[in-house]
Motif scaffolding. Structure first.
Motif, PDB file in Angstrom:
ATOM      1  N   LYS A 120      23.932  56.311  93.803  1.00  0.00           N
ATOM      2  CA  LYS A 120      24.136  57.674  94.305  1.00  0.00           C
ATOM      3  C   LYS A 120      22.912  58.555  94.016  1.00  0.00           C
ATOM      4  O   LYS A 120      22.479  59.339  94.865  1.00  0.00           O
ATOM      5  N   ILE A 121      22.397  58.407  92.796  1.00  0.00           N
ATOM      6  CA  ILE A 121      21.211  59.196  92.424  1.00  0.00           C
ATOM      7  C   ILE A 121      20.030  58.844  93.321  1.00  0.00           C
ATOM      8  O   ILE A 121      19.298  59.718  93.799  1.00  0.00           O
ATOM      9  N   THR A 122      19.898  57.556  93.574  1.00  0.00           N
ATOM     10  CA  THR A 122      18.802  57.102  94.440  1.00  0.00           C
ATOM     11  C   THR A 122      18.934  57.700  95.839  1.00  0.00           C
ATOM     12  O   THR A 122      17.957  58.154  96.446  1.00  0.00           O
ATOM     13  N   SER A 123      20.153  57.728  96.358  1.00  0.00           N
ATOM     14  CA  SER A 123      20.389  58.284  97.702  1.00  0.00           C
ATOM     15  C   SER A 123      20.051  59.773  97.741  1.00  0.00           C
ATOM     16  O   SER A 123      19.446  60.277  98.702  1.00  0.00           O
ATOM     17  N   ARG A 124      20.465  60.480  96.664  1.00  0.00           N
ATOM     18  CA  ARG A 124      20.173  61.921  96.619  1.00  0.00           C
ATOM     19  C   ARG A 124      18.675  62.189  96.537  1.00  0.00           C
ATOM     20  O   ARG A 124      18.154  63.107  97.179  1.00  0.00           O
ATOM     21  N   LEU A 125      17.994  61.424  95.731  1.00  0.00           N
ATOM     22  CA  LEU A 125      16.542  61.583  95.615  1.00  0.00           C
ATOM     23  C   LEU A 125      15.852  61.329  96.952  1.00  0.00           C
ATOM     24  O   LEU A 125      14.907  62.035  97.330  1.00  0.00           O
ATOM     25  N   GLU A 126      16.332  60.312  97.670  1.00  0.00           N
ATOM     26  CA  GLU A 126      15.761  60.019  98.988  1.00  0.00           C
ATOM     27  C   GLU A 126      16.018  61.162  99.955  1.00  0.00           C
ATOM     28  O   GLU A 126      15.149  61.526 100.767  1.00  0.00           O
ATOM     29  N   ALA A 127      17.225  61.789  99.863  1.00  0.00           N
ATOM     30  CA  ALA A 127      17.550  62.924 100.732  1.00  0.00           C
ATOM     31  C   ALA A 127      16.666  64.125 100.404  1.00  0.00           C
ATOM     32  O   ALA A 127      16.175  64.827 101.313  1.00  0.00           O
ATOM     33  N   LEU A 128      16.451  64.376  99.102  1.00  0.00           N
ATOM     34  CA  LEU A 128      15.584  65.484  98.694  1.00  0.00           C
ATOM     35  C   LEU A 128      14.153  65.255  99.147  1.00  0.00           C
ATOM     36  O   LEU A 128      13.475  66.183  99.636  1.00  0.00           O
ATOM     37  N   SER A 137      13.897  66.061 102.710  1.00  0.00           N
ATOM     38  CA  SER A 137      13.908  67.506 102.965  1.00  0.00           C
ATOM     39  C   SER A 137      12.548  68.133 102.675  1.00  0.00           C
ATOM     40  O   SER A 137      12.068  69.004 103.407  1.00  0.00           O
TER      41      SER A 137
END
Length: 267
Positions: A24-32, A35
């Motif tokens: 989940k953290i990896t996915s969020r970092l990729e989304a950030l 952006s």
């Protein structure tokens, strides 16, 4: 099954929850990261925050920065009092002159109303307007010479003249001496000598913080002449002190500025 495979199976069993969390953290970092790299997406998120902060800043300026700015201005004005006075004097002078001119105009209109009948009588008895115009033209005021003089030293900074005259350095020294003597003799605080009547000439003096301007005028010196002369002086001095390098301008450069302002001026 070798030892490595066994260890991996054990890891999967023991750290199953952590693995999901890491994913989940990896996915969020990729989304950030996506952006930040996309300017449109980044702007849409940041701009509202910035605009909100700017609006709050503008609203709070009078309370937060107002006293600081005011105090800073007071300090700077004290440090550079001469420069501030030189910058404001022409502007304030024009404002005061406009008010006085308006009051004089209203007074003149009232006088003309009272004297209207007398004017008609003069016309009926044949006093020639053409003669009056010729007389007025002969008596009209003309600028003969303009001098920019340092107040403390009496040295001539620049000059403009319609015709050849006697030594301008001598004139500037003489005017400085007369001006200082009269002002010291009367000892009136914040008052300056404004006019010297010299046979066929009137010498109008306008004082500033570091300099004074002397305008030598021939012909009839009236209130209108005085007002027009002051307007010309204020305009010149305002332009003169606006130049950052005015203190180091050569006399020839200032002579040219004087000529531009006064050469074709009508009083």
């Amino acid at each position: 099954m070798n030892e490595t495979d066994k260890i991996q199976i054990l890891k999967d069993i023991l750290f199953e929850d952590d693995s999901v969390y890491i994913q989940k953290i990896t996915s969020r970092l990729e989304a950030l990261e996506d952006s930040f790299s996309d300017k449109v997406k980044f702007s849409s998120k940041v701009e509202p925050i910035i605009l909100h902060q700017l609006n709050e800043f503008k609203t709070s300026i009078p309370q937060t920065l107002g006293p600081t700015i005011t105090e800073a201005l007071k300090v700077e004005i004290k440090k550079n009092k001469d420069e501030v006075v030189d910058a404001l004097y022409p502007v304030l002078g024009k404002m005061i002159k406009k008010y006085i001119a308006q009051e004089i105009k209203m007074l003149s209109e009232k006088i003309n109303e009272r004297l209207g009948f007398k004017g008609k009588v003069r016309y009926w008895f044949g006093i020639s307007r053409e003669k009056e115009e010729i007389i007025e033209e002969l008596a009209a005021a003309h600028i003969e010479q303009v001098l920019l003089i340092e107040k403390e030293s009496g040295l001539l900074k620049a000059s403009y003249s319609q015709t050849e005259t006697i030594d301008e350095e001598m004139i500037s020294g003489m005017l400085t001496a007369i001006k200082s003597f009269v002002e010291d003799a009367f000892s009136q605080k914040n008052q300056s000598l404004e006019l010297i009547d010299y046979e066929l000439y009137q010498i109008h003096l306008q004082s500033f913080q570091k300099y004074f301007v002397a305008v030598i005028i021939s012909g009839s010196y009236t209130i209108h002449t005085k007002n027009k002369t002051q307007d010309l002086i204020f305009d010149f001095y305002e332009d003169f002190t606006k130049k950052d390098e005015y203190k180091s301008l050569s006399p020839d450069s200032i002579n040219q500025e004087l000529a531009k302002k006064f050469a074709n001026a009508s009083l």
